[in-house]
Motif scaffolding. Structure first.
Motif, PDB file in Angstrom:
ATOM      1  N   HIS A   1       0.855  -1.185   0.000  1.00  0.00           N
ATOM      2  CA  HIS A   1       0.000   0.000   0.000  1.00  0.00           C
ATOM      3  C   HIS A   1       0.890   1.233   0.000  1.00  0.00           C
ATOM      4  CE1 HIS A   1      -3.575  -2.456   0.731  1.00  0.00           C
ATOM      5  NE2 HIS A   1      -2.726  -3.236   1.390  1.00  0.00           N
ATOM      6  N   TYR A   2       0.748   2.053  -1.021  1.00  0.00           N
ATOM      7  CA  TYR A   2       1.626   3.214  -1.223  1.00  0.00           C
ATOM      8  C   TYR A   2       1.047   4.456  -0.567  1.00  0.00           C
ATOM      9  CZ  TYR A   2       3.699   0.000  -4.428  1.00  0.00           C
ATOM     10  OH  TYR A   2       4.294  -1.121  -4.943  1.00  0.00           O
ATOM     11  N   GLN A   3       1.751   4.942   0.443  1.00  0.00           N
ATOM     12  CA  GLN A   3       1.370   6.185   1.109  1.00  0.00           C
ATOM     13  C   GLN A   3       1.942   7.391   0.379  1.00  0.00           C
ATOM     14  OE1 GLN A   3      -0.806   5.991   3.700  1.00  0.00           O
ATOM     15  NE2 GLN A   3      -0.754   3.833   3.156  1.00  0.00           N
ATOM     16  N   LEU A   4       3.033   7.169  -0.371  1.00  0.00           N
ATOM     17  CA  LEU A   4       3.724   8.213  -1.120  1.00  0.00           C
ATOM     18  C   LEU A   4       4.018   7.684  -2.518  1.00  0.00           C
ATOM     19  CD1 LEU A   4       6.327   9.117   1.656  1.00  0.00           C
ATOM     20  CD2 LEU A   4       4.187  10.309   1.181  1.00  0.00           C
ATOM     21  N   ASP A   5       4.326   8.576  -3.458  1.00  0.00           N
ATOM     22  CA  ASP A   5       4.776   8.133  -4.785  1.00  0.00           C
ATOM     23  C   ASP A   5       6.067   7.346  -4.617  1.00  0.00           C
ATOM     24  OD1 ASP A   5       2.670   9.491  -5.953  1.00  0.00           O
ATOM     25  OD2 ASP A   5       3.905  11.115  -6.751  1.00  0.00           O
ATOM     26  N   GLU A   6       6.190   6.231  -5.334  1.00  0.00           N
ATOM     27  CA  GLU A   6       7.393   5.406  -5.232  1.00  0.00           C
ATOM     28  C   GLU A   6       7.840   4.937  -6.613  1.00  0.00           C
ATOM     29  OE1 GLU A   6       8.898   1.175  -3.345  1.00  0.00           O
ATOM     30  OE2 GLU A   6       7.386   2.316  -2.254  1.00  0.00           O
ATOM     31  N   ALA A   7       9.108   5.179  -6.915  1.00  0.00           N
ATOM     32  CA  ALA A   7       9.735   4.652  -8.130  1.00  0.00           C
ATOM     33  C   ALA A   7      10.676   3.534  -7.705  1.00  0.00           C
ATOM     34  CB  ALA A   7      10.513   5.747  -8.854  1.00  0.00           C
ATOM     35  N   VAL A   8      10.673   2.438  -8.478  1.00  0.00           N
ATOM     36  CA  VAL A   8      11.547   1.304  -8.175  1.00  0.00           C
ATOM     37  C   VAL A   8      12.394   0.978  -9.398  1.00  0.00           C
ATOM     38  CG1 VAL A   8       9.911   0.350  -6.500  1.00  0.00           C
ATOM     39  CG2 VAL A   8       9.907  -0.504  -8.853  1.00  0.00           C
ATOM     40  N   TYR A   9      13.561   0.406  -9.138  1.00  0.00           N
ATOM     41  CA  TYR A   9      14.444  -0.114 -10.180  1.00  0.00           C
ATOM     42  C   TYR A   9      14.879  -1.496  -9.710  1.00  0.00           C
ATOM     43  CZ  TYR A   9      18.382  -0.690 -13.353  1.00  0.00           C
ATOM     44  OH  TYR A   9      19.241  -1.166 -14.304  1.00  0.00           O
ATOM     45  N   ILE A  10      14.631  -2.518 -10.528  1.00  0.00           N
ATOM     46  CA  ILE A  10      14.928  -3.891 -10.141  1.00  0.00           C
ATOM     47  C   ILE A  10      16.408  -4.184 -10.392  1.00  0.00           C
ATOM     48  CG2 ILE A  10      14.335  -6.329 -10.444  1.00  0.00           C
ATOM     49  CD1 ILE A  10      12.022  -4.455  -9.382  1.00  0.00           C
ATOM     50  N   LEU A  11      17.101  -4.578  -9.332  1.00  0.00           N
ATOM     51  CA  LEU A  11      18.519  -4.906  -9.415  1.00  0.00           C
ATOM     52  C   LEU A  11      18.749  -6.382  -9.715  1.00  0.00           C
ATOM     53  CD1 LEU A  11      19.686  -2.873  -6.310  1.00  0.00           C
ATOM     54  CD2 LEU A  11      20.135  -2.293  -8.703  1.00  0.00           C
TER      55      LEU A  11
ATOM     56  N   GLN B   1      -1.629  -6.456 -15.285  1.00  0.00           N
ATOM     57  CA  GLN B   1      -0.655  -7.441 -14.825  1.00  0.00           C
ATOM     58  C   GLN B   1       0.592  -7.290 -15.696  1.00  0.00           C
ATOM     59  OE1 GLN B   1      -4.000  -8.651 -15.565  1.00  0.00           O
ATOM     60  NE2 GLN B   1      -4.421  -8.163 -13.435  1.00  0.00           N
ATOM     61  N   PHE B   2       1.741  -7.244 -15.045  1.00  0.00           N
ATOM     62  CA  PHE B   2       3.007  -7.147 -15.773  1.00  0.00           C
ATOM     63  C   PHE B   2       4.130  -7.672 -14.898  1.00  0.00           C
ATOM     64  CE2 PHE B   2       2.054  -3.127 -13.757  1.00  0.00           C
ATOM     65  CZ  PHE B   2       3.246  -2.691 -13.198  1.00  0.00           C
ATOM     66  N   THR B   3       5.274  -7.916 -15.522  1.00  0.00           N
ATOM     67  CA  THR B   3       6.445  -8.464 -14.837  1.00  0.00           C
ATOM     68  C   THR B   3       7.578  -7.457 -14.904  1.00  0.00           C
ATOM     69  OG1 THR B   3       5.795 -10.721 -15.379  1.00  0.00           O
ATOM     70  CG2 THR B   3       8.118 -10.371 -14.813  1.00  0.00           C
ATOM     71  N   LEU B   4       8.287  -7.308 -13.803  1.00  0.00           N
ATOM     72  CA  LEU B   4       9.513  -6.504 -13.765  1.00  0.00           C
ATOM     73  C   LEU B   4      10.688  -7.449 -13.557  1.00  0.00           C
ATOM     74  CD1 LEU B   4       8.462  -3.554 -11.402  1.00  0.00           C
ATOM     75  CD2 LEU B   4       8.552  -3.550 -13.906  1.00  0.00           C
ATOM     76  N   ASN B   5      11.704  -7.311 -14.379  1.00  0.00           N
ATOM     77  CA  ASN B   5      12.942  -8.082 -14.284  1.00  0.00           C
ATOM     78  C   ASN B   5      14.092  -7.131 -14.015  1.00  0.00           C
ATOM     79  OD1 ASN B   5      11.963 -10.793 -15.107  1.00  0.00           O
ATOM     80  ND2 ASN B   5      11.390  -9.688 -16.953  1.00  0.00           N
ATOM     81  N   ALA B   6      15.251  -7.679 -13.715  1.00  0.00           N
ATOM     82  CA  ALA B   6      16.443  -6.858 -13.482  1.00  0.00           C
ATOM     83  C   ALA B   6      16.608  -5.868 -14.632  1.00  0.00           C
ATOM     84  CB  ALA B   6      17.678  -7.741 -13.345  1.00  0.00           C
ATOM     85  N   GLY B   7      16.802  -4.598 -14.283  1.00  0.00           N
ATOM     86  CA  GLY B   7      16.952  -3.535 -15.269  1.00  0.00           C
ATOM     87  C   GLY B   7      15.671  -2.783 -15.564  1.00  0.00           C
ATOM     88  N   ASP B   8      14.513  -3.278 -15.073  1.00  0.00           N
ATOM     89  CA  ASP B   8      13.228  -2.616 -15.307  1.00  0.00           C
ATOM     90  C   ASP B   8      12.909  -1.631 -14.189  1.00  0.00           C
ATOM     91  OD1 ASP B   8      12.854  -4.139 -17.592  1.00  0.00           O
ATOM     92  OD2 ASP B   8      11.552  -5.610 -16.592  1.00  0.00           O
ATOM     93  N   THR B   9      12.062  -0.678 -14.499  1.00  0.00           N
ATOM     94  CA  THR B   9      11.635   0.325 -13.532  1.00  0.00           C
ATOM     95  C   THR B   9      10.124   0.493 -13.598  1.00  0.00           C
ATOM     96  OG1 THR B   9      12.054   2.590 -12.745  1.00  0.00           O
ATOM     97  CG2 THR B   9      11.969   2.268 -15.128  1.00  0.00           C
ATOM     98  N   ALA B  10       9.533   0.996 -12.517  1.00  0.00           N
ATOM     99  CA  ALA B  10       8.088   1.257 -12.477  1.00  0.00           C
ATOM    100  C   ALA B  10       7.819   2.369 -11.465  1.00  0.00           C
ATOM    101  CB  ALA B  10       7.323  -0.004 -12.085  1.00  0.00           C
ATOM    102  N   LEU B  11       6.669   3.008 -11.627  1.00  0.00           N
ATOM    103  CA  LEU B  11       6.230   4.080 -10.731  1.00  0.00           C
ATOM    104  C   LEU B  11       4.877   3.706 -10.148  1.00  0.00           C
ATOM    105  CD1 LEU B  11       6.412   6.986  -9.573  1.00  0.00           C
ATOM    106  CD2 LEU B  11       5.237   7.741 -11.645  1.00  0.00           C
ATOM    107  N   PHE B  12       4.738   3.871  -8.834  1.00  0.00           N
ATOM    108  CA  PHE B  12       3.498   3.597  -8.121  1.00  0.00           C
ATOM    109  C   PHE B  12       3.052   4.892  -7.450  1.00  0.00           C
ATOM    110  CE2 PHE B  12       6.135  -0.150  -8.306  1.00  0.00           C
ATOM    111  CZ  PHE B  12       5.272  -1.099  -8.840  1.00  0.00           C
TER     112      PHE B  12
END
Length: 126
Positions: free
Chosen positions: A58-68, A80-91
């Motif tokens: 549950h996101y209380q704040l905006d969050e960007a992630v980068y998969i290592l 529905q989607f998949t994130l792999n190493a090198g991918d990024t997403a914003l929630f």
């Protein structure tokens, strides 16, 4: 502003507990550590890792992630989607996602508090 780095720093991850109701399957072993926080406290970055599990976030704040390392299957905002190493997403703040980690996941995160008016506008625009 934090002082610029003058030497390398080893980041040790520590256990992190979440609301047990968020865990849908498995026994997640969450580990985190924050490595940056802005002086106004609105922005921070860190490292997160976990073992195989399925959980809600549950996101209380905006969050960007980068998969290592590793991968995650996501159910977010009806997609529905998949994130792999090198991918990024914003929630966006005020949303939630179901994360299914099949084996292992290590990611960086940056969270930003845009303030209450911006969070309200983001909800309207979604």
């Amino acid at each position: 502003m934090p002082a610029p780095s003058s030497e390398s720093v080893k980041l040790h991850l520590r256990p992190f507990e979440v609301n047990k109701a968020w865990v849908k399957a498995g026994t997640p072993n969450f580990r985190v550590n924050e490595f940056f926080k802005s002086t106004d406290g609105k922005t921070s970055s860190g490292i997160f890792e976990c073992d195989a599990s399925t959980f809600e976030w549950h996101y209380q704040l905006d969050e960007a992630v980068y998969i290592l390392e590793g991968s995650v299957d996501l159910d977010y905002q009806g997609k529905q989607f998949t994130l792999n190493a090198g991918d990024t997403a914003l929630f966006r703040a005020g949303t939630s996602a179901v994360w299914h980690v099949p084996n292992y996941l290590k990611k960086t995160w940056t969270i930003y508090d845009a303030g209450k008016p911006a969070r309200g506008l983001a909800k309207i625009l979604q």
